[in-house]
Design an enzyme around this catalytic site. Structure first.
Site, PDB file in Angstrom:
ATOM      1  N   ASP A  16       0.851  -1.188   0.000  1.00 20.16           N
ATOM      2  CA  ASP A  16       0.000   0.000   0.000  1.00 20.16           C
ATOM      3  C   ASP A  16       0.891   1.244   0.000  1.00 20.16           C
ATOM      4  O   ASP A  16       1.658   1.460   0.934  1.00 20.16           O
ATOM      5  CB  ASP A  16      -0.877  -0.044   1.257  1.00 20.16           C
ATOM      6  CG  ASP A  16      -1.846   1.128   1.338  1.00 20.16           C
ATOM      7  OD1 ASP A  16      -1.682   2.115   0.580  1.00 20.16           O
ATOM      8  OD2 ASP A  16      -2.757   1.061   2.181  1.00 20.16           O
ATOM      9  N   ASN A  30      -5.697  13.377 -10.926  1.00 18.36           N
ATOM     10  CA  ASN A  30      -6.352  13.777 -12.175  1.00 18.36           C
ATOM     11  C   ASN A  30      -6.150  15.280 -12.347  1.00 18.36           C
ATOM     12  O   ASN A  30      -5.740  15.963 -11.406  1.00 18.36           O
ATOM     13  CB  ASN A  30      -7.825  13.347 -12.188  1.00 18.36           C
ATOM     14  CG  ASN A  30      -8.601  13.955 -11.056  1.00 18.36           C
ATOM     15  OD1 ASN A  30      -8.662  15.181 -10.934  1.00 18.36           O
ATOM     16  ND2 ASN A  30      -9.162  13.128 -10.196  1.00 18.36           N
ATOM     17  N   GLY A  38      -9.236   5.232  -6.575  1.00 17.38           N
ATOM     18  CA  GLY A  38      -7.958   4.532  -6.652  1.00 17.38           C
ATOM     19  C   GLY A  38      -6.944   5.035  -5.642  1.00 17.38           C
ATOM     20  O   GLY A  38      -7.285   5.369  -4.502  1.00 17.38           O
ATOM     21  N   VAL A  39      -5.701   5.137  -6.075  1.00 19.02           N
ATOM     22  CA  VAL A  39      -4.625   5.510  -5.168  1.00 19.02           C
ATOM     23  C   VAL A  39      -4.791   6.968  -4.717  1.00 19.02           C
ATOM     24  O   VAL A  39      -4.415   7.329  -3.599  1.00 19.02           O
ATOM     25  CB  VAL A  39      -3.262   5.224  -5.835  1.00 19.02           C
ATOM     26  CG1 VAL A  39      -2.924   6.196  -6.924  1.00 19.02           C
ATOM     27  CG2 VAL A  39      -2.163   5.160  -4.790  1.00 19.02           C
ATOM     28  N   ASP A  40      -5.360   7.795  -5.558  1.00 21.59           N
ATOM     29  CA  ASP A  40      -5.637   9.205  -5.239  1.00 21.59           C
ATOM     30  C   ASP A  40      -6.543   9.295  -4.008  1.00 21.59           C
ATOM     31  O   ASP A  40      -6.227   9.986  -3.021  1.00 21.59           O
ATOM     32  CB  ASP A  40      -6.313   9.844  -6.468  1.00 21.59           C
ATOM     33  CG  ASP A  40      -6.354  11.367  -6.418  1.00 21.59           C
ATOM     34  OD1 ASP A  40      -5.804  11.949  -5.468  1.00 21.59           O
ATOM     35  OD2 ASP A  40      -6.932  11.963  -7.346  1.00 21.59           O
ATOM     36  N   GLY A 125      -4.662   2.028 -13.622  1.00 20.16           N
ATOM     37  CA  GLY A 125      -5.947   1.726 -12.995  1.00 20.16           C
ATOM     38  C   GLY A 125      -7.071   2.261 -13.863  1.00 20.16           C
ATOM     39  O   GLY A 125      -7.272   1.811 -14.996  1.00 20.16           O
ATOM     40  N   TYR A 127      -7.209   4.789 -15.625  1.00 23.27           N
ATOM     41  CA  TYR A 127      -6.776   5.376 -16.889  1.00 23.27           C
ATOM     42  C   TYR A 127      -6.405   4.337 -17.953  1.00 23.27           C
ATOM     43  O   TYR A 127      -6.097   4.699 -19.090  1.00 23.27           O
ATOM     44  CB  TYR A 127      -5.631   6.371 -16.669  1.00 23.27           C
ATOM     45  CG  TYR A 127      -6.088   7.735 -16.146  1.00 23.27           C
ATOM     46  CD1 TYR A 127      -7.427   7.985 -15.861  1.00 23.27           C
ATOM     47  CD2 TYR A 127      -5.183   8.761 -15.961  1.00 23.27           C
ATOM     48  CE1 TYR A 127      -7.843   9.222 -15.390  1.00 23.27           C
ATOM     49  CE2 TYR A 127      -5.597  10.022 -15.500  1.00 23.27           C
ATOM     50  CZ  TYR A 127      -6.927  10.240 -15.216  1.00 23.27           C
ATOM     51  OH  TYR A 127      -7.343  11.477 -14.765  1.00 23.27           O
TER      52      TYR A 127
HETATM   53  P1  ADP Z   1      -4.878   6.073 -12.765  1.00 26.80           P
HETATM   54  O1  ADP Z   1      -6.097   6.955 -12.825  1.00 26.80           O
HETATM   55  O2  ADP Z   1      -3.581   6.845 -13.009  1.00 26.80           O
HETATM   56  O3  ADP Z   1      -5.005   4.866 -13.619  1.00 26.80           O
HETATM   57  P2  ADP Z   1      -5.523   4.562 -10.326  1.00 26.80           P
HETATM   58  O4  ADP Z   1      -5.411   5.053  -8.914  1.00 26.80           O
HETATM   59  O5  ADP Z   1      -6.864   4.234 -10.852  1.00 26.80           O
HETATM   60  O6  ADP Z   1      -4.761   5.673 -11.213  1.00 26.80           O
HETATM   61  O7  ADP Z   1      -4.597   3.293 -10.512  1.00 26.80           O
HETATM   62  C1  ADP Z   1      -3.193   3.325 -10.546  1.00 26.80           C
HETATM   63  C2  ADP Z   1      -2.659   2.091  -9.881  1.00 26.80           C
HETATM   64  O8  ADP Z   1      -2.653   2.282  -8.463  1.00 26.80           O
HETATM   65  C3  ADP Z   1      -3.488   0.828 -10.136  1.00 26.80           C
HETATM   66  O9  ADP Z   1      -2.605  -0.207 -10.518  1.00 26.80           O
HETATM   67  C4  ADP Z   1      -4.120   0.551  -8.777  1.00 26.80           C
HETATM   68  O10 ADP Z   1      -4.303  -0.815  -8.544  1.00 26.80           O
HETATM   69  C5  ADP Z   1      -3.084   1.102  -7.836  1.00 26.80           C
HETATM   70  N1  ADP Z   1      -3.508   1.408  -6.453  1.00 26.80           N
HETATM   71  C6  ADP Z   1      -4.737   1.669  -5.946  1.00 26.80           C
HETATM   72  N2  ADP Z   1      -4.664   1.903  -4.621  1.00 26.80           N
HETATM   73  C7  ADP Z   1      -3.351   1.806  -4.267  1.00 26.80           C
HETATM   74  C8  ADP Z   1      -2.601   1.934  -3.044  1.00 26.80           C
HETATM   75  N3  ADP Z   1      -3.190   2.223  -1.889  1.00 26.80           N
HETATM   76  N4  ADP Z   1      -1.248   1.742  -3.104  1.00 26.80           N
HETATM   77  C9  ADP Z   1      -0.619   1.463  -4.270  1.00 26.80           C
HETATM   78  N5  ADP Z   1      -1.267   1.340  -5.440  1.00 26.80           N
HETATM   79  C10 ADP Z   1      -2.599   1.506  -5.446  1.00 26.80           C
END
Ligand code: ADP
Length: 175
Positions: A16, A30, A38-40, A125, A127
């Protein structure tokens, strides 16, 4: 898995991003910088409202660029927000924009005296960037940057899913 590149270490771990104790975390943001899924979303939840306040002050970020805020309640002192490309078919500048995200994030780190940085897998993710190709671009770009910038001592990729970790592991063997 980790490799030594000159003075610096490039490593990949499964886990994480929000729990990392590096000087900075990179957020896959974004363009509005108003938070998202997601990670944001995970970064804003873990870091608290201070980060969003600073993001709103900044006002936004174009694709391929990066902006800096503090880390709020995170262990990391800073968050570097970068905006990855939405993947269409790979012929709309996506590879260049994705590489730019990694480069611009590291440039901000260097400028701020940040020595250790943790990245997620940007754009793979919501995108929709194909993982294999994104992993190759990510690792290649970071490797090239570290070769020129020994002031960054550690770059860690934190992959949330095992499948992502495995793709990055494969890619790391070949860059
Ligand atoms: P994007 O919009 O740039 O695609 P996302 O957040 O949807 O960003 O996804 C980017 C990557 O981050 C994906 O592979 C997703 O599985 C991953 N992700 C989501 N949550 C976490 C986290 N807490 N730590 C690390 N990676 C994460």
């Amino acid at each position: 898995m980790q490799v030594k590149l000159g003075q610096s270490v490039l490593e990949i771990v499964e886990g994480d991003l929000t729990r990392q104790d590096t000087d900075a975390l990179v957020n896959a943001a974004n363009p509005s910088l108003r938070g998202g899924g997601g990670v944001d979303g995970a970064i804003h939840r873990a870091g608290g409202p201070k980060i969003l306040e600073e993001c709103l002050q900044i006002g936004g970020c174009p694709t391929g660029e990066a902006r800096l805020t503090t880390g709020g309640n995170l262990k990391a002192r800073y968050v570097i927000h970068t905006v990855g490309p939405v993947y269409k078919d790979g012929s709309h500048g996506e590879p260049q924009l994705l590489a730019s995200c990694y480069r611009e994030s590291l440039k901000l780190a260097s400028a701020k005296g940040i020595k250790t940085v943790a990245f997620p897998s940007i754009s793979t993710g919501a995108y929709g960037y194909p993982l294999k190709e994104a992993a190759r671009i990510a690792l290649q770009t970071v490797k090239e940057y570290l070769a020129q910038h020994p002031e960054i001592t550690l770059v860690r990729f934190v992959l949330f899913e095992k499948t992502a970790y495995e793709e990055y592991e494969e890619a790391l063997k070949s860059v």
